[in-house]
Write a protein that holds these residues in place. Sequence first.
Motif, mmCIF file in Angstrom:
data_model
loop_
_atom_site.group_PDB
_atom_site.id
_atom_site.type_symbol
_atom_site.label_atom_id
_atom_site.label_comp_id
_atom_site.label_asym_id
_atom_site.label_seq_id
_atom_site.Cartn_x
_atom_site.Cartn_y
_atom_site.Cartn_z
ATOM 1 N N PHE A 159 -63.395 -12.231 14.271
ATOM 2 C CA PHE A 159 -63.453 -10.949 14.068
ATOM 3 C C PHE A 159 -62.695 -10.026 13.539
ATOM 4 N N VAL A 160 -62.936 -8.711 12.899
ATOM 5 C CA VAL A 160 -62.018 -8.008 12.377
ATOM 6 C C VAL A 160 -61.938 -6.697 13.040
ATOM 7 N N LEU A 161 -60.845 -6.417 13.506
ATOM 8 C CA LEU A 161 -60.726 -5.127 14.023
ATOM 9 C C LEU A 161 -59.572 -4.199 13.548
ATOM 10 N N LEU A 162 -59.948 -2.884 13.337
ATOM 11 C CA LEU A 162 -59.118 -1.866 12.261
ATOM 12 C C LEU A 162 -58.333 -1.189 13.530
ATOM 13 N N CYS A 163 -56.990 -0.735 13.285
ATOM 14 C CA CYS A 163 -56.152 0.090 14.459
ATOM 15 C C CYS A 163 -54.888 0.795 13.762
ATOM 16 N N ASN A 164 -54.402 1.650 14.362
ATOM 17 C CA ASN A 164 -53.271 2.241 13.974
ATOM 18 C C ASN A 164 -52.120 2.500 15.145
ATOM 19 N N VAL A 165 -51.211 1.790 14.943
ATOM 20 C CA VAL A 165 -50.446 1.882 16.180
ATOM 21 C C VAL A 165 -49.662 3.239 16.562
ATOM 22 N N LYS A 166 -49.808 4.098 15.800
ATOM 23 C CA LYS A 166 -49.321 5.562 16.185
ATOM 24 C C LYS A 166 -50.234 6.169 16.787
ATOM 25 N N GLN A 167 -51.448 5.799 16.929
ATOM 26 C CA GLN A 167 -52.710 6.192 17.498
ATOM 27 C C GLN A 167 -53.199 5.287 18.569
ATOM 28 N N ARG A 168 -52.572 5.679 19.870
ATOM 29 C CA ARG A 168 -52.712 4.558 20.840
ATOM 30 C C ARG A 168 -54.297 4.462 21.184
ATOM 31 N N ASP A 169 -55.355 5.446 21.086
ATOM 32 C CA ASP A 169 -56.738 5.515 21.374
ATOM 33 C C ASP A 169 -57.293 4.291 20.430
ATOM 34 N N THR A 170 -56.846 4.192 19.016
ATOM 35 C CA THR A 170 -57.492 2.939 18.379
ATOM 36 C C THR A 170 -57.052 1.768 18.725
ATOM 37 N N VAL A 171 -55.920 1.532 19.295
ATOM 38 C CA VAL A 171 -55.334 0.279 19.933
ATOM 39 C C VAL A 171 -56.039 -0.114 21.166
ATOM 40 N N MET A 172 -56.303 0.916 21.900
ATOM 41 C CA MET A 172 -56.952 0.661 23.401
ATOM 42 C C MET A 172 -58.287 0.368 22.914
ATOM 43 N N LEU A 173 -58.940 0.763 21.947
ATOM 44 C CA LEU A 173 -60.482 0.427 21.543
ATOM 45 C C LEU A 173 -60.525 -0.909 21.049
ATOM 46 N N ALA A 174 -59.523 -1.263 20.250
ATOM 47 C CA ALA A 174 -59.331 -2.662 19.633
ATOM 48 C C ALA A 174 -59.113 -3.682 20.915
ATOM 49 N N LEU A 175 -58.510 -3.420 21.714
ATOM 50 C CA LEU A 175 -58.046 -4.360 22.930
ATOM 51 C C LEU A 175 -59.148 -4.498 23.694
ATOM 52 N N THR A 176 -59.991 -3.136 23.917
ATOM 53 C CA THR A 176 -61.248 -3.247 24.805
ATOM 54 C C THR A 176 -62.025 -3.872 24.071
ATOM 55 N N LYS A 177 -62.140 -4.057 22.746
ATOM 56 C CA LYS A 177 -63.199 -4.748 22.080
ATOM 57 C C LYS A 177 -62.927 -6.280 22.359
ATOM 58 N N ILE A 178 -61.718 -6.653 22.078
ATOM 59 C CA ILE A 178 -61.323 -7.927 22.469
ATOM 60 C C ILE A 178 -61.586 -8.470 23.975
ATOM 61 N N ALA A 179 -61.349 -7.764 24.867
ATOM 62 C CA ALA A 179 -61.782 -8.105 26.255
ATOM 63 C C ALA A 179 -63.158 -8.237 26.636
ATOM 64 N N ASN A 180 -64.002 -7.341 25.797
ATOM 65 C CA ASN A 180 -65.340 -7.590 25.978
ATOM 66 C C ASN A 180 -66.031 -8.759 25.345
ATOM 67 N N LEU A 181 -65.475 -9.136 24.226
ATOM 68 C CA LEU A 181 -65.722 -10.094 23.504
ATOM 69 C C LEU A 181 -65.226 -11.394 24.135
ATOM 70 N N LEU A 182 -64.419 -11.294 24.714
ATOM 71 C CA LEU A 182 -63.859 -12.601 25.929
ATOM 72 C C LEU A 182 -64.874 -12.837 26.699
ATOM 73 N N LEU A 183 -65.194 -11.701 27.442
ATOM 74 C CA LEU A 183 -66.160 -11.844 28.512
ATOM 75 C C LEU A 183 -67.445 -12.485 28.130
ATOM 76 N N VAL A 184 -67.803 -12.004 26.952
ATOM 77 C CA VAL A 184 -69.082 -12.632 26.428
ATOM 78 C C VAL A 184 -68.800 -14.282 26.155
#
Length: 199
Positions: A159-184
């Motif tokens: 999977f490819v996920l884009l993020c910007n460490v200076k914007q925590r919401d983009t990191v939060m979104l990426a990690l949430t997607k990782i968590a959901n994909l792991l659950l699947v």
Amino acid sequence: IYKMACCVKEPPPKEEFDLICVGLDKSGKTALLNSFLQDSLDTSPTTGFNIKDIHLDSVNLHVKELGGSHQIRPYWARYYGPDIHGVMFVVDASETDDSRWNLARQELRSVLDSDKLVDAPVFVLATHQDCAGACGEVELMERLQFSAGQSESRNGEIFVLLCNVKQRDTVMLALTKIANLLLVAHGDDVIRNDQADAD
């Protein structure tokens, strides 16, 4: 006591997943994890490994971040194994040095070709999206020469996920997607665990 005091059922236990986080030095591994944890983004190179616990709503991610220098990369494989639920491969999407892209491509290929990680999904996290010239998903796959999704050679998807460490919401979104994909990916195991708890 919890049930009597709150008049509600005790919340179900969270799923636990173990991940390793790899990538070249200066790719943004530590900063990415620190961004979520709201720690300092002014980081120094990881000389061994760091362990970070990421607590999300229904999942706990236990992330072992490995140093990315040329002295440490040969030892990454020591941390590979069937107990790893996923791999976070971090890339500086704003990198302009072709030799660094070549190195990143080689290291990603070694992760994808590892027999010990054949079942683990790989999450390629493209950081520094705030920088001019940062490549998006299509260019990233071209530069690193891989295709997202599942391949014939491995069970775990990419999977490819884009993020910007200076914007925590983009990191939060990426990690949430990782968590959901792991659950699947581990859905059957989660169901079996729930059934065992019920029994």
